[in-house]
Write a protein that holds these residues in place. Structure first.
Motif, PDB file in Angstrom:
ATOM      1  N   GLY A   1      10.099  -6.002  -2.357  1.00 52.34           N
ATOM      2  CA  GLY A   1      11.015  -5.122  -1.634  1.00 52.34           C
ATOM      3  C   GLY A   1      11.545  -3.955  -2.439  1.00 52.34           C
ATOM      4  N   MET A   2      10.774  -3.487  -3.435  1.00 51.51           N
ATOM      5  CA  MET A   2      11.274  -2.413  -4.286  1.00 51.51           C
ATOM      6  C   MET A   2      11.343  -1.070  -3.562  1.00 51.51           C
ATOM      7  N   SER A   3      10.492  -0.883  -2.532  1.00 55.38           N
ATOM      8  CA  SER A   3      10.401   0.445  -1.905  1.00 55.38           C
ATOM      9  C   SER A   3      11.271   0.541  -0.652  1.00 55.38           C
ATOM     10  N   GLY A   4      11.888   1.698  -0.484  1.00 55.59           N
ATOM     11  CA  GLY A   4      12.623   1.956   0.751  1.00 55.59           C
ATOM     12  C   GLY A   4      11.686   2.434   1.856  1.00 55.59           C
ATOM     13  N   GLU A   5      10.577   3.025   1.423  1.00 53.71           N
ATOM     14  CA  GLU A   5       9.592   3.561   2.355  1.00 53.71           C
ATOM     15  C   GLU A   5       8.749   2.419   2.948  1.00 53.71           C
ATOM     16  N   THR A   6       8.240   2.590   4.139  1.00 51.77           N
ATOM     17  CA  THR A   6       7.260   1.637   4.689  1.00 51.77           C
ATOM     18  C   THR A   6       6.122   2.437   5.339  1.00 51.77           C
ATOM     19  N   GLY A   7       5.080   1.711   5.744  1.00 53.36           N
ATOM     20  CA  GLY A   7       3.993   2.361   6.474  1.00 53.36           C
ATOM     21  C   GLY A   7       3.010   3.092   5.593  1.00 53.36           C
ATOM     22  N   PHE A   8       2.928   2.710   4.323  1.00 50.69           N
ATOM     23  CA  PHE A   8       1.916   3.323   3.449  1.00 50.69           C
ATOM     24  C   PHE A   8       0.979   2.232   2.930  1.00 50.69           C
ATOM     25  N   CYS A   9      -0.172   2.700   2.512  1.00 51.31           N
ATOM     26  CA  CYS A   9      -1.210   1.800   2.040  1.00 51.31           C
ATOM     27  C   CYS A   9      -0.936   1.428   0.573  1.00 51.31           C
ATOM     28  N   VAL A  10      -1.118   0.150   0.234  1.00 50.88           N
ATOM     29  CA  VAL A  10      -0.735  -0.356  -1.088  1.00 50.88           C
ATOM     30  C   VAL A  10      -1.946  -0.491  -2.019  1.00 50.88           C
ATOM     31  N   GLY A  11      -1.654  -0.846  -3.266  1.00 52.19           N
ATOM     32  CA  GLY A  11      -2.694  -1.136  -4.252  1.00 52.19           C
ATOM     33  C   GLY A  11      -3.025   0.054  -5.133  1.00 52.19           C
ATOM     34  N   HIS A  12      -3.432  -0.238  -6.377  1.00 51.39           N
ATOM     35  CA  HIS A  12      -3.761   0.855  -7.301  1.00 51.39           C
ATOM     36  C   HIS A  12      -4.991   0.558  -8.149  1.00 51.39           C
ATOM     37  N   GLU A  13      -5.777  -0.444  -7.720  1.00 56.07           N
ATOM     38  CA  GLU A  13      -6.981  -0.766  -8.494  1.00 56.07           C
ATOM     39  C   GLU A  13      -8.169  -0.836  -7.541  1.00 56.07           C
ATOM     40  N   ALA A  14      -9.178  -0.002  -7.775  1.00 59.34           N
ATOM     41  CA  ALA A  14     -10.377  -0.079  -6.932  1.00 59.34           C
ATOM     42  C   ALA A  14     -11.591   0.519  -7.629  1.00 59.34           C
ATOM     43  N   VAL A  15     -12.736  -0.018  -7.251  1.00 56.85           N
ATOM     44  CA  VAL A  15     -14.020   0.587  -7.609  1.00 56.85           C
ATOM     45  C   VAL A  15     -14.834   0.717  -6.321  1.00 56.85           C
ATOM     46  N   GLY A  16     -15.762   1.649  -6.318  1.00 57.72           N
ATOM     47  CA  GLY A  16     -16.549   1.828  -5.100  1.00 57.72           C
ATOM     48  C   GLY A  16     -17.544   2.955  -5.241  1.00 57.72           C
ATOM     49  N   GLU A  17     -17.913   3.499  -4.081  1.00 60.06           N
ATOM     50  CA  GLU A  17     -18.967   4.521  -4.051  1.00 60.06           C
ATOM     51  C   GLU A  17     -18.403   5.847  -3.543  1.00 60.06           C
ATOM     52  N   VAL A  18     -18.783   6.927  -4.198  1.00 59.88           N
ATOM     53  CA  VAL A  18     -18.340   8.252  -3.759  1.00 59.88           C
ATOM     54  C   VAL A  18     -19.067   8.608  -2.459  1.00 59.88           C
ATOM     55  N   VAL A  19     -18.287   8.949  -1.413  1.00 52.02           N
ATOM     56  CA  VAL A  19     -18.910   9.302  -0.135  1.00 52.02           C
ATOM     57  C   VAL A  19     -18.615  10.736   0.283  1.00 52.02           C
TER      58      VAL A  19
ATOM     59  N   GLN B   1      -1.649   7.540  -1.279  1.00 54.29           N
ATOM     60  CA  GLN B   1      -1.922   6.279  -0.585  1.00 54.29           C
ATOM     61  C   GLN B   1      -2.684   5.314  -1.491  1.00 54.29           C
ATOM     62  N   GLY B   2      -2.574   4.025  -1.186  1.00 57.86           N
ATOM     63  CA  GLY B   2      -3.080   2.994  -2.085  1.00 57.86           C
ATOM     64  C   GLY B   2      -4.574   2.745  -2.015  1.00 57.86           C
ATOM     65  N   CYS B   3      -4.995   1.844  -2.885  1.00 56.90           N
ATOM     66  CA  CYS B   3      -6.419   1.545  -3.089  1.00 56.90           C
ATOM     67  C   CYS B   3      -6.873   0.260  -2.394  1.00 56.90           C
ATOM     68  N   GLN B   4      -5.947  -0.497  -1.818  1.00 57.19           N
ATOM     69  CA  GLN B   4      -6.375  -1.708  -1.107  1.00 57.19           C
ATOM     70  C   GLN B   4      -6.714  -1.292   0.324  1.00 57.19           C
ATOM     71  N   ALA B   5      -7.828  -0.612   0.413  1.00 57.43           N
ATOM     72  CA  ALA B   5      -8.228   0.039   1.663  1.00 57.43           C
ATOM     73  C   ALA B   5      -9.737   0.177   1.675  1.00 57.43           C
ATOM     74  N   GLU B   6     -10.290   0.450   2.847  1.00 56.28           N
ATOM     75  CA  GLU B   6     -11.744   0.648   2.917  1.00 56.28           C
ATOM     76  C   GLU B   6     -12.166   1.947   2.245  1.00 56.28           C
ATOM     77  N   ALA B   7     -11.274   2.942   2.271  1.00 58.78           N
ATOM     78  CA  ALA B   7     -11.605   4.230   1.643  1.00 58.78           C
ATOM     79  C   ALA B   7     -10.357   4.832   1.012  1.00 58.78           C
ATOM     80  N   ILE B   8     -10.579   5.618  -0.054  1.00 53.88           N
ATOM     81  CA  ILE B   8      -9.478   6.126  -0.870  1.00 53.88           C
ATOM     82  C   ILE B   8      -9.719   7.602  -1.166  1.00 53.88           C
ATOM     83  N   TRP B   9      -8.666   8.420  -1.040  1.00 51.05           N
ATOM     84  CA  TRP B   9      -8.727   9.794  -1.553  1.00 51.05           C
ATOM     85  C   TRP B   9      -8.211   9.783  -2.983  1.00 51.05           C
ATOM     86  N   ALA B  10      -9.046  10.258  -3.912  1.00 55.17           N
ATOM     87  CA  ALA B  10      -8.645  10.336  -5.314  1.00 55.17           C
ATOM     88  C   ALA B  10      -8.604  11.798  -5.737  1.00 55.17           C
ATOM     89  N   PRO B  11      -7.428  12.318  -6.118  1.00 59.29           N
ATOM     90  CA  PRO B  11      -7.317  13.713  -6.536  1.00 59.29           C
ATOM     91  C   PRO B  11      -7.810  13.907  -7.974  1.00 59.29           C
TER      92      PRO B  11
END
Ligand SMILES: [Zn+2]
Ligand SMILES: [Zn+2]
Length: 343
Positions: free
Chosen positions: A47-65, A117-127
């Motif tokens: 419960g650290m965040s006041g915000e809700t409705g965002f995608c969580v996680g910060h660790e992922a590997v995958g394929e550039v699409v 947005q987080g990395c526990q998702a099917e797809a991630i935008w990485a800047p």
């Protein structure tokens, strides 16, 4: 797409979520193949965040699409790892690998709010992809690369910051995945003996298998005194972030030794043992790991078989069972170290 979305304390849901889009020329979209759950995700879960409705996680590997027009080092189809925190990748601090101090204030960890947005998702935008995303080195598996997104660099950074020198007596306090990897990293850096301290029998057993001297925190100070003729440890790595574990780390360090804390501690009023530290001339370091800085050296240590971080993966679940995965992790069920989700 589907993603794990934060909807409040202890409430993480597998839901439909807007597909990520390229927000500028420098980013990529990565289709996730593996996503990690990390100890620091639990701060949010509690419960650290006041915000809700965002995608969580910060660790992922995958394929550039999808690739932004300005990206030079990546192309569609590349298998990549994403650093847990992103910086601009161009300023002085970022180019030294010190993302957290990005001079343009672009430093951001994935999955802490709507900003990135987080990395526990099917797809991630990485800047800033040329800097914040890296092609998985040859001979490194996806499991190993996932550990390179956060946990292994953090363990390595913890040991580097602890000034470990060849032959030193080293203690590691807390044997979650980062602490266990710190045991291995300390050995690679030349530690003589590694004392590994944790309350949990199973974790001490794993540390002993790695060649450490496993100790219970209640008796660790006396046992380390006995083993070192009272000299204590030259370097101590603290990998939990509780007041009690930081206190223990400060007790276990000897004269002119260094304590390095990588656990996240939110206590602004921690009662630092000033006199004891003064008398021992203790160096105390604490901070977040600049992941990108360590990718080259750790990639080579994995390629050569010196580091095998993937062995700390204990649970694998589909992303759709992410809520259950968080529950398992939060309850620290016996033997649970690193949980990996598959979209
Ligand atoms: Zn993490
Ligand atoms: Zn920067």
């Amino acid at each position: 797409m589907k993603a794990l979305v934060y909807q409040g304390k202890s409430d993480i849901r597998y839901e439909d979520f807007a597909d990520p889009e390229l927000k500028d020329d420098g980013g990529v979209i990565v289709q996730a193949k593996l996503c990690g759950i990390c100890g620091s995700d639990l701060h949010l879960y509690h419960g650290m965040s006041g915000e809700t409705g965002f995608c969580v996680g910060h660790e992922a590997v995958g394929e550039v699409v999808e690739v932004g027009r300005a990206v030079k080092r990546l192309k569609i189809g590349d298998q990549v790892m994403i650093a847990a925190s992103a910086g601009c990748g161009r300023c002085g601090a970022c180019t030294r690998g010190d993302v957290i101090r990005c001079e343009f204030g672009a430093a951001s960890a994935y999955g802490q709010g709507k900003r990135l947005q987080g990395c526990q998702a099917e797809a991630i935008w990485a800047p800033g992809a040329d800097f914040n995303v890296r092609k998985i080195p040859d001979g490194v598996t996806h499991d190993q690369a996932l550990m390179l997104t956060d946990n292994l660099p953090t363990a390595w950074f913890g040991c580097v910051q602890a000034d470990i020198r060849p032959g030193d007596d080293v203690a590691v306090v807390g044997l979650g995945p980062i602490g266990l990897m710190a045991v291995e990293c300390a050995q690679v850096l030349g530690a003589g003996r590694v004392f590994a301290v944790d309350l949990v029998d199973e974790r001490r057993r794993m540390a002993a298998e790695l060649g450490a001297i496993a100790l219970h925190p209640d008796t660790a100070p006396q046992e380390i005194d006995a083993a070192t003729s009272g000299r204590k440890c030259r370097s101590v790595v603290e990998a939990v972030g509780l007041d009690a574990t930081v206190e223990l780390a400060l007790r276990l360090v000897g004269q002119e030794g260094t304590v390095s804390a990588v656990g996240v501690n939110f206590n602004q009023a921690f009662a630092f043992p000033m006199l004891m530290s003064f008398l021992k001339n203790t160096t105390f370091r604490i901070g977040g790991c600049p992941v990108q800085r360590y990718w080259d050296e750790l990639g080579r240590l994995i390629q050569s078989g010196r580091l095998r971080p993937e062995r700390f993966i204990t649970h694998r679940l589909p992303l759709s069972e992410g809520a259950e995965a968080y529950r398992i992790f939060d309850q620290r069920q016996a033997g649970a170290l690193k949980s990996v989700l598959t979209p």
